[in-house]
Design a protein around this motif. Structure first.
Motif, PDB file in Angstrom:
ATOM      1  N   VAL A 398      89.620 -52.140  40.087  1.00  0.00           N
ATOM      2  CA  VAL A 398      89.360 -50.817  39.533  1.00  0.00           C
ATOM      3  C   VAL A 398      87.871 -50.495  39.597  1.00  0.00           C
ATOM      4  CG1 VAL A 398      89.359 -49.454  37.400  1.00  0.00           C
ATOM      5  CG2 VAL A 398      91.387 -50.770  38.044  1.00  0.00           C
ATOM      6  N   ALA A 399      87.027 -51.458  39.225  1.00  0.00           N
ATOM      7  CA  ALA A 399      85.575 -51.254  39.270  1.00  0.00           C
ATOM      8  C   ALA A 399      85.118 -50.948  40.687  1.00  0.00           C
ATOM      9  CB  ALA A 399      84.864 -52.486  38.718  1.00  0.00           C
ATOM     10  N   GLU A 402      86.173 -47.387  41.536  1.00  0.00           N
ATOM     11  CA  GLU A 402      85.341 -46.399  40.844  1.00  0.00           C
ATOM     12  C   GLU A 402      83.978 -46.271  41.501  1.00  0.00           C
ATOM     13  OE1 GLU A 402      87.093 -46.581  36.278  1.00  0.00           O
ATOM     14  OE2 GLU A 402      85.539 -48.016  36.895  1.00  0.00           O
ATOM     15  N   GLU A 404      83.406 -46.800  44.625  1.00  0.00           N
ATOM     16  CA  GLU A 404      83.655 -46.128  45.897  1.00  0.00           C
ATOM     17  C   GLU A 404      83.788 -44.615  45.718  1.00  0.00           C
ATOM     18  OE1 GLU A 404      87.446 -45.811  48.963  1.00  0.00           O
ATOM     19  OE2 GLU A 404      87.051 -47.721  47.965  1.00  0.00           O
ATOM     20  N   LEU A 405      84.474 -44.208  44.669  1.00  0.00           N
ATOM     21  CA  LEU A 405      84.693 -42.778  44.437  1.00  0.00           C
ATOM     22  C   LEU A 405      83.455 -42.089  43.879  1.00  0.00           C
ATOM     23  CD1 LEU A 405      88.258 -42.997  42.836  1.00  0.00           C
ATOM     24  CD2 LEU A 405      87.720 -42.019  45.076  1.00  0.00           C
ATOM     25  N   ASP A 407      81.057 -39.961  41.701  1.00  0.00           N
ATOM     26  CA  ASP A 407      81.295 -38.779  40.877  1.00  0.00           C
ATOM     27  C   ASP A 407      82.400 -37.886  41.435  1.00  0.00           C
ATOM     28  OD1 ASP A 407      79.305 -39.524  39.130  1.00  0.00           O
ATOM     29  OD2 ASP A 407      77.746 -38.370  40.170  1.00  0.00           O
ATOM     30  N   ARG A 410      88.111 -40.404  40.013  1.00  0.00           N
ATOM     31  CA  ARG A 410      88.247 -41.334  38.894  1.00  0.00           C
ATOM     32  C   ARG A 410      89.547 -42.109  39.020  1.00  0.00           C
ATOM     33  NH1 ARG A 410      90.928 -39.263  33.606  1.00  0.00           N
ATOM     34  NH2 ARG A 410      92.239 -37.566  34.365  1.00  0.00           N
ATOM     35  N   VAL A 411      89.611 -43.200  38.248  1.00  0.00           N
ATOM     36  CA  VAL A 411      90.774 -44.096  38.259  1.00  0.00           C
ATOM     37  C   VAL A 411      91.247 -44.276  36.821  1.00  0.00           C
ATOM     38  CG1 VAL A 411      91.595 -46.435  38.747  1.00  0.00           C
ATOM     39  CG2 VAL A 411      89.985 -45.321  40.308  1.00  0.00           C
ATOM     40  N   VAL A 426      94.924 -41.936  40.439  1.00  0.00           N
ATOM     41  CA  VAL A 426      93.635 -41.797  41.113  1.00  0.00           C
ATOM     42  C   VAL A 426      93.414 -40.328  41.460  1.00  0.00           C
ATOM     43  CG1 VAL A 426      92.247 -42.403  43.131  1.00  0.00           C
ATOM     44  CG2 VAL A 426      93.723 -44.127  42.078  1.00  0.00           C
TER      45      VAL A 426
END
Length: 447
Positions: A398-399, A402, A404-405, A407, A410-411, A426
């Motif tokens: 998950v980290a 997050e 990678e995405l 701003d 979100r996950v 996601v």
């Protein structure tokens, strides 16, 4: 096993949800909610307590409402039988007639074979977890069982619908003249009251899904099946469509071109309008963790804070009450306007959405443009324990996602409260990115 879920007691009618259970639950409710300063003062003055009972039109509601009413009357509680009405109407009426509590028989958006029992405390508010726990415990304890003239009476609440309609219309500061609305009542509890109210407010109304037969509630229609409403809005050239669920505590919408306007977008429209008119307390909106990232971005752009809660309108309402906020809700269409309601009210929400169109002269599409919806992908990973969501390898994945995405997304990993299942949600700038990240995380959760 816990009897109460996130929204009352729900299950297959005559499966786990029997007449015996409904009667015993009602008797236990009378024991627990028949206590307290006001209830004790009324009983000391020789007055019986009063409860409002309503239901949606599914066929099992007849015997379940009868069982609930019997349980209450056998406990010395007078019952006002409001018949078929939306859940928010039942909640409103509890406060309107100063009843001691209320019971709604409905399984909301579930299929017709299911049913449920929702209990409201004085003022029409949902019960906190602790009170529900006490009622469950009281089901195994002694009942009140008065005799003679002390037993309760059951009488028809003849003006229940009229009281609710008057209340809804009084909430409006803008007539709906010139607005053509298609109403989808899901063959549910709002089939009578919603068309009446919108017409009384001045709108031109086309109605679908308003022929309940006890078996067709939510069947291919309503807020969980919007394709019928989308097609009808375009076919008749309406300005918007409003969809309720079976008990009408939800409102989803469709614009003139048939595009879906979900609960997040409806909240964004109402929040901006209320802030501009000085009606949004502390310039704050309450939403759940499932609300779209686009809602948060839009509210920040308009200087509106968003407070986030767990999933469930009861948790939204708890936060609203704690902060005395005026607007909150869920992406699913449960929208709470606390000035006028103690729970989500699909008819009220639809009225105020249409009123904003009438007030501004803007189309629903124009109003909804205050918010850009981020693509959202939800994958239910079945057959895994709830604790899997907090395992080290899952948290690390998950980290990484997050980071990678950044701003732009979100996950959210959310264990189910009722089954061995973890929900992976996601949001990202594109649906392709959201799906790729969600599928990758789902594989990690599966192990």
């Amino acid at each position: 096993m816990t009897l109460f879920g996130t929204d009352g007691v729900r299950g297959l009618a005559n499966g786990p949800l029997t007449a015996d259970l409904a009667l015993t639950l009602a008797q236990a409710t009378a024991v627990v909610l028949g206590q307290g300063r006001i209830a004790n003062a009324r009983k000391a003055a020789g007055r019986r307590l009063t409860a409002v009972v309503a239901r949606d039109p599914r066929i099992s509601g007849h015997f379940l409402a009868a069982a609930v009413s019997a349980g209450l009357a056998s406990s010395g509680v007078d019952v006002l039988d409001a018949g078929v009405l939306p859940t928010p109407a039942a909640a409103f009426l509890v406060g309107d007639v100063d009843a001691d509590f209320g019971v709604m028989i409905s399984a909301s958006h579930n299929p017709a074979a299911d049913n449920g029992i929702k209990i409201f405390a004085r003022g029409g508010v949902k019960l906190p977890d602790e009170v529900e726990r006490r009622i469950e415990e009281a089901m195994a304890g002694p009942k009140l069982l008065p005799t003679g003239g002390a037993v309760g009476r059951i009488r028809r609440f003849a003006d229940a619908e009229d009281r609710y309609v008057v209340h809804l219309l009084a909430s409006l500061r803008q007539r709906l003249h010139g607005i053509h609305i298609v109403l989808d009542c899901a063959n549910g509890a709002a089939s009578g009251v919603s068309p009446e109210t919108f017409r009384d407010a001045g709108a031109k109304v086309t109605v679908i899904g308003a022929d309940p037969d006890g078996l067709n509630i939510n069947d291919g229609i309503g807020s969980t099946h919007l394709d019928v409403l989308q097609a009808e809005v375009v076919r008749v050239g309406a300005d918007l469509g409003i969809a309720h669920d079976g008990d009408a505590d939800r409102c989803l919408a469709v614009d003139a071109d048939g595009r879906i306007i979900d609960g997040d977008q409806i909240m964004a429209i109402l929040a901006v309008s209320m802030k501009n008119r000085g009606l949004l307390r502390d310039d704050t909106l309450v939403a759940t963790v499932m609300s779209n990232l686009g809602l948060h971005r839009a509210m920040a752009a308009y200087g509106i804070s968003v407070e986030t809660t767990g999933v469930g309108d009861r948790y939204v309402l708890e936060r609203m009450n704690a902060g005395r906020y005026s607007l909150g809700g869920e992406q699913s269409g449960h929208v709470i306007m606390s000035e006028f309601a103690t729970t989500g009210d699909g008819v009220l929400t639809g009225l105020h959405l249409a009123a904003e169109m009438a007030r501004t002269g803007k189309s629903l599409a124009e109003l909804a443009s205050v918010m850009t919806v981020f693509p959202q992908v939800l994958i239910n990973v079945k057959g895994v324990e709830r604790s899997r969501a907090t395992d080290d390898d899952v948290l690390a994945a998950v980290a990484e996602a997050e980071a990678e995405l950044g701003d732009s997304g979100r996950v959210l990993l959310r264990p189910s409260g009722t089954e061995a299942l973890v929900r992976v949600m996601v949001e990202a700038a594109t649906e392709e990115d959201a799906r790729a990240v969600a599928e990758r995380l789902a594989e990690v959760v599966r192990g």
